[in-house]
Scaffold this motif. Structure first.
Motif, short mmCIF file in Angstrom:
data_model
loop_
_atom_site.label_atom_id
_atom_site.label_comp_id
_atom_site.label_asym_id
_atom_site.label_seq_id
_atom_site.Cartn_x
_atom_site.Cartn_y
_atom_site.Cartn_z
N TYR A 63 9.34 8.91 -38.80
CA TYR A 63 8.70 7.79 -38.12
C TYR A 63 9.79 6.87 -37.58
O TYR A 63 10.82 6.69 -38.21
CB TYR A 63 7.83 6.99 -39.09
N VAL A 64 9.51 6.28 -36.43
CA VAL A 64 10.41 5.30 -35.85
C VAL A 64 9.66 3.98 -35.74
O VAL A 64 8.57 3.92 -35.15
CB VAL A 64 10.92 5.74 -34.46
N PHE A 65 10.24 2.94 -36.32
CA PHE A 65 9.65 1.61 -36.26
C PHE A 65 10.56 0.73 -35.41
O PHE A 65 11.77 0.67 -35.62
CB PHE A 65 9.50 1.02 -37.67
N THR A 66 9.95 0.06 -34.45
CA THR A 66 10.70 -0.77 -33.52
C THR A 66 10.97 -2.14 -34.13
O THR A 66 10.34 -2.52 -35.13
CB THR A 66 9.92 -0.93 -32.21
N PRO A 67 11.89 -2.90 -33.54
CA PRO A 67 12.19 -4.23 -34.05
C PRO A 67 10.92 -5.09 -34.15
O PRO A 67 10.03 -4.99 -33.30
CB PRO A 67 13.14 -4.81 -33.00
N GLY A 68 10.86 -5.88 -35.21
CA GLY A 68 9.74 -6.78 -35.41
C GLY A 68 8.54 -6.17 -36.10
O GLY A 68 7.54 -6.85 -36.32
N THR A 69 8.62 -4.89 -36.47
CA THR A 69 7.49 -4.25 -37.14
C THR A 69 7.27 -4.89 -38.52
O THR A 69 8.21 -5.08 -39.28
CB THR A 69 7.76 -2.74 -37.34
N SER A 70 6.01 -5.21 -38.80
CA SER A 70 5.70 -5.85 -40.09
C SER A 70 5.71 -4.82 -41.21
O SER A 70 5.51 -3.62 -40.98
CB SER A 70 4.32 -6.51 -40.02
N LEU A 71 5.92 -5.30 -42.41
CA LEU A 71 5.90 -4.43 -43.59
C LEU A 71 4.52 -3.80 -43.77
O LEU A 71 4.40 -2.64 -44.16
CB LEU A 71 6.31 -5.21 -44.84
N LYS A 72 3.49 -4.56 -43.47
CA LYS A 72 2.12 -4.05 -43.57
C LYS A 72 1.92 -2.87 -42.62
O LYS A 72 1.35 -1.86 -43.00
CB LYS A 72 1.12 -5.17 -43.26
N ASN A 73 2.43 -3.00 -41.40
CA ASN A 73 2.32 -1.92 -40.41
C ASN A 73 3.09 -0.68 -40.88
O ASN A 73 2.62 0.45 -40.72
CB ASN A 73 2.83 -2.41 -39.05
N ILE A 74 4.25 -0.88 -41.46
CA ILE A 74 5.05 0.25 -41.97
C ILE A 74 4.27 0.98 -43.05
O ILE A 74 4.14 2.21 -43.01
CB ILE A 74 6.42 -0.22 -42.50
N GLU A 75 3.72 0.24 -44.00
CA GLU A 75 2.98 0.86 -45.10
C GLU A 75 1.72 1.55 -44.60
O GLU A 75 1.37 2.65 -45.07
CB GLU A 75 2.67 -0.16 -46.18
N GLN A 76 1.04 0.96 -43.62
CA GLN A 76 -0.16 1.60 -43.05
C GLN A 76 0.20 2.89 -42.35
O GLN A 76 -0.49 3.90 -42.48
CB GLN A 76 -0.87 0.65 -42.09
N THR A 77 1.29 2.88 -41.62
CA THR A 77 1.73 4.07 -40.89
C THR A 77 2.17 5.17 -41.85
O THR A 77 1.81 6.33 -41.68
CB THR A 77 2.88 3.72 -39.92
N LEU A 78 2.97 4.80 -42.85
CA LEU A 78 3.44 5.78 -43.82
C LEU A 78 2.31 6.30 -44.71
O LEU A 78 2.34 7.44 -45.15
CB LEU A 78 4.55 5.19 -44.70
N GLY A 79 1.36 5.42 -45.00
CA GLY A 79 0.26 5.80 -45.87
C GLY A 79 0.55 5.60 -47.35
O GLY A 79 -0.19 6.07 -48.20
#
Length: 134
Positions: A63-79
């Protein structure tokens, strides 16, 4: 009994710190490998990179997360919850992408890629990314 407890605790802390330094070394090597691959094709406006060919460690998803990505978004994406996500500082960055390699619902490795080397965009084939270098 106290002596055994102290020795055990010291051994566990030693293993923890050795593992952390080894992990940081691996991150530096993996990051340098990607940067060198991008630099080899610097004259091209778009570079295709196959992470499966570039890296030999095990991973199922990337997965690639762009600058400013929230921790909540990271966890939702990763599952799943990734405890080290906060330490990447991606939420407050504007100069780096965060690349996360996952195996069996655990982070196998992650690296930060300075955006000065280009921006990553996933392609249809799993593990392939297009890097816009201009």
């Amino acid at each position: 009994m106290k002596k055994i407890l102290v020795i055990t605790l010291a051994a566990l802390l030693s293993v923890f710190f050795i593992d952390r330094s080894y992990s940081k070394h691996n991150q530096a090597v993996i990051q340098k490998t990607l940067i060198n691959e991008i630099k080899e094709h610097r004259q091209e406006p778009i570079v295709t990179i196959d992470f499966r060919k570039l890296y030999d460690f095990k991973w199922d998803e990337v997965y690639v997360f762009t600058p400013g990505t929230s921790l909540k978004n990271i966890e939702q994406t990763l599952g799943f919850t990734w405890l080290d996500a906060k330490s990447t500082g991606i939420k407050n960055r504007d100069d780096m992408d965060l690349i996360v390699f996952v195996e069996n619902n655990q982070v196998a490795q992650y690296i930060m890629l300075p955006r000065k080397y280009g921006t990553l965009q996933p392609m249809a084939q799993k593990g392939n990314f297009m890097v816009k270098t201009s």
